[in-house]
Design a protein around this motif. Structure first.
Motif, mmCIF file in Angstrom:
data_model
loop_
_atom_site.group_PDB
_atom_site.id
_atom_site.type_symbol
_atom_site.label_atom_id
_atom_site.label_comp_id
_atom_site.label_asym_id
_atom_site.label_seq_id
_atom_site.Cartn_x
_atom_site.Cartn_y
_atom_site.Cartn_z
ATOM 1 N N CYS A 56 0.687 -0.991 -0.121
ATOM 2 C CA CYS A 56 0.270 -0.475 0.320
ATOM 3 C C CYS A 56 0.637 1.798 0.082
ATOM 4 O O CYS A 56 0.305 2.160 -0.325
ATOM 5 C CB CYS A 56 -0.887 -0.889 1.172
ATOM 6 S SG CYS A 56 -2.189 -1.362 1.151
ATOM 7 N N MET A 57 1.847 1.223 0.854
ATOM 8 C CA MET A 57 2.752 2.437 1.117
ATOM 9 C C MET A 57 3.114 2.372 -0.107
ATOM 10 O O MET A 57 4.687 3.256 -0.417
ATOM 11 C CB MET A 57 3.521 2.413 2.363
ATOM 12 C CG MET A 57 2.132 2.470 3.496
ATOM 13 S SD MET A 57 1.431 3.963 3.456
ATOM 14 C CE MET A 57 1.888 5.585 3.667
ATOM 15 N N ASP A 115 2.212 10.658 4.943
ATOM 16 C CA ASP A 115 3.378 11.479 4.768
ATOM 17 C C ASP A 115 3.455 12.620 5.004
ATOM 18 O O ASP A 115 3.238 13.894 4.571
ATOM 19 C CB ASP A 115 3.865 11.307 2.519
ATOM 20 C CG ASP A 115 5.509 11.903 2.865
ATOM 21 O OD1 ASP A 115 5.726 11.917 4.296
ATOM 22 O OD2 ASP A 115 5.747 12.246 1.971
ATOM 23 N N PRO A 116 4.478 12.936 6.424
ATOM 24 C CA PRO A 116 3.754 14.266 7.122
ATOM 25 C C PRO A 116 4.770 15.329 6.498
ATOM 26 O O PRO A 116 4.755 16.621 6.622
ATOM 27 C CB PRO A 116 4.560 13.803 8.709
ATOM 28 C CG PRO A 116 5.461 12.685 8.520
ATOM 29 C CD PRO A 116 5.196 11.815 7.225
ATOM 30 N N THR A 162 -4.213 10.764 5.593
ATOM 31 C CA THR A 162 -4.696 11.230 6.392
ATOM 32 C C THR A 162 -3.842 10.375 7.599
ATOM 33 O O THR A 162 -3.144 9.180 7.255
ATOM 34 C CB THR A 162 -5.405 11.127 7.190
ATOM 35 O OG1 THR A 162 -6.325 9.847 7.802
ATOM 36 C CG2 THR A 162 -6.680 12.458 6.988
ATOM 37 N N LYS A 163 -2.700 10.134 8.937
ATOM 38 C CA LYS A 163 -2.411 9.100 9.500
ATOM 39 C C LYS A 163 -3.635 8.464 10.230
ATOM 40 O O LYS A 163 -3.338 7.125 10.439
ATOM 41 C CB LYS A 163 -1.840 10.342 11.027
ATOM 42 C CG LYS A 163 -0.886 8.865 12.108
ATOM 43 C CD LYS A 163 -0.262 9.790 13.266
ATOM 44 C CE LYS A 163 0.191 9.038 14.223
ATOM 45 N NZ LYS A 163 0.939 9.532 15.283
ATOM 46 N N ASP A 164 -4.788 8.335 10.046
ATOM 47 C CA ASP A 164 -5.482 7.657 11.079
ATOM 48 C C ASP A 164 -6.160 6.761 9.549
ATOM 49 O O ASP A 164 -6.199 5.743 10.363
ATOM 50 C CB ASP A 164 -7.291 8.360 10.975
ATOM 51 C CG ASP A 164 -7.691 7.625 11.679
ATOM 52 O OD1 ASP A 164 -7.908 7.446 12.393
ATOM 53 O OD2 ASP A 164 -9.232 7.510 10.951
ATOM 54 N N PHE A 165 -5.841 7.172 8.469
ATOM 55 C CA PHE A 165 -6.008 5.834 7.954
ATOM 56 C C PHE A 165 -4.984 4.843 7.464
ATOM 57 O O PHE A 165 -5.426 3.396 7.406
ATOM 58 C CB PHE A 165 -6.281 7.320 6.211
ATOM 59 C CG PHE A 165 -6.535 5.915 4.821
ATOM 60 C CD1 PHE A 165 -7.895 5.252 5.144
ATOM 61 C CD2 PHE A 165 -6.115 5.000 4.354
ATOM 62 C CE1 PHE A 165 -8.206 4.322 3.572
ATOM 63 C CE2 PHE A 165 -5.819 4.068 3.511
ATOM 64 C CZ PHE A 165 -7.423 4.252 3.109
ATOM 65 N N VAL A 194 -4.092 17.740 2.097
ATOM 66 C CA VAL A 194 -4.104 16.861 2.442
ATOM 67 C C VAL A 194 -5.841 15.779 2.343
ATOM 68 O O VAL A 194 -6.577 16.127 2.022
ATOM 69 C CB VAL A 194 -4.350 16.513 4.169
ATOM 70 C CG1 VAL A 194 -5.008 15.485 5.000
ATOM 71 C CG2 VAL A 194 -3.043 17.230 4.437
ATOM 72 N N THR A 195 -5.716 14.750 1.607
ATOM 73 C CA THR A 195 -6.812 13.823 1.710
ATOM 74 C C THR A 195 -7.474 12.672 2.536
ATOM 75 O O THR A 195 -6.674 12.313 3.029
ATOM 76 C CB THR A 195 -6.556 13.129 0.239
ATOM 77 O OG1 THR A 195 -5.785 11.800 0.211
ATOM 78 C CG2 THR A 195 -6.287 13.933 -0.933
ATOM 79 N N PRO A 196 -8.824 12.599 2.298
ATOM 80 C CA PRO A 196 -8.939 11.340 3.161
ATOM 81 C C PRO A 196 -7.889 10.285 3.374
ATOM 82 O O PRO A 196 -7.999 9.160 4.889
ATOM 83 C CB PRO A 196 -10.413 10.924 2.741
ATOM 84 C CG PRO A 196 -11.138 11.890 2.410
ATOM 85 C CD PRO A 196 -10.176 12.562 1.678
#
Length: 251
Positions: free
Chosen positions: A188-189, A197-198, A209-212, A204-206
């Motif tokens: 995936c990554m 990617d900070p 995010t870090k949560d996704f 930023v899209t849904p």
């Protein structure tokens, strides 16, 4: 519209599993662990992406192409193709059905994996129905297809299973991917322009995010909790599955 092909073995291969995704990264997100596991067990797997994901907010269709190839290598699939359909505007048309029919007859899979039957992105449900219909049509003898001057033989997969994506659809069965979650996440990554990617300066899209990113683990962990394994991926099925016996069930 153009397409691209990544093939590690040979043309017109007989596959065990053919996984379709409306966009590059759909297969990795929905069933990447299952694909990695099946490859490790000696199954021949291939991926067909319907679109190039050209409408994605981050990255470009060219970066997606490179990322898709890298992800395919991580999963160990034998081939990956892109049909170049129009991102955001999938339709269950004869033209698109026939493109998929040719893929099914080319790879002759026993099982097809397809997008979620209902999801946040409209292309996912449309892709699910499009692939399902094409699987049926590929078995009709009066539909003739010719590729590079050669007639294709008819082929209909034994099963069509739909993986689960954004929406929390209740699975009808799960696959234990406990030993393959890390490989799934790595695949995936590989789509590094799309996900968290900070250091990125893109919008930023849904899914960026870090949560996704963390959901890749906790959603698989939750399905594992419910089924008695560490991590799992869920699927829905189009027809009732008959089991010969209880072998293969995780106790």
């Amino acid at each position: 519209m153009g397409s691209f092909v990544f093939n590690l073995i040979f043309e017109n291969m007989k596959t065990d599993i053919l996984a379709f995704g409306a966009h590059p990264d759909d297969v990795e997100l929905g069933c990447g662990g299952t694909i990695a596991k099946l490859v490790s067990e000696g199954k021949i797997c291939a991926i067909v992406d319907l679109t190039k994901g050209e409408l994605g907010t981050r990255g470009t269709d060219e970066t997606r192409k490179v990322e898709a190839m890298n992800a395919a290598k991580i999963l160990g699939v034998s081939a990956r193709e892109n049909l170049g359909m129009k991102d955001g505007f999938l339709e269950n048309s004869e033209e698109y059905q026939m493109r998929i029919v040719k893929m099914i007859r080319k790879y002759r899979p026993e099982i097809v994996l397809a997008n979620a039957i209902d999801d946040r992105h409209p292309d996912h449900a449309k892709g699910a129905k499009l692939v399902s219909d094409a699987c049926f049509l590929a078995g009709l003898r009066k539909i003739e297809t010719v590729v590079e001057g050669e007639s294709q033989e008819v082929w209909r997969p034994k099963h069509v299973f739909h993986y689960i994506q954004w929406k929390d659809i209740k699975p009808e069965f799960v696959i234990d991917i406990s030993e393959y979650l890390d490989q799934k996440i790595e695949a995936c990554m590989a789509f590094k322009t799309q996900f968290y990617d900070p250091t990125s300066t893109e919008p930023v899209t849904p899914i960026a995010t870090k949560d996704f990113y963390e959901s890749l683990t906790y959603r698989a962990q939750d399905l594992g909790r419910l089924s008695g394994v560490a991590y799992a991926e869920g699927f829905t099925t189009e027809k009732l599955i008959a089991m010969k016996n209880f072998d293969g069930i995780v106790w």
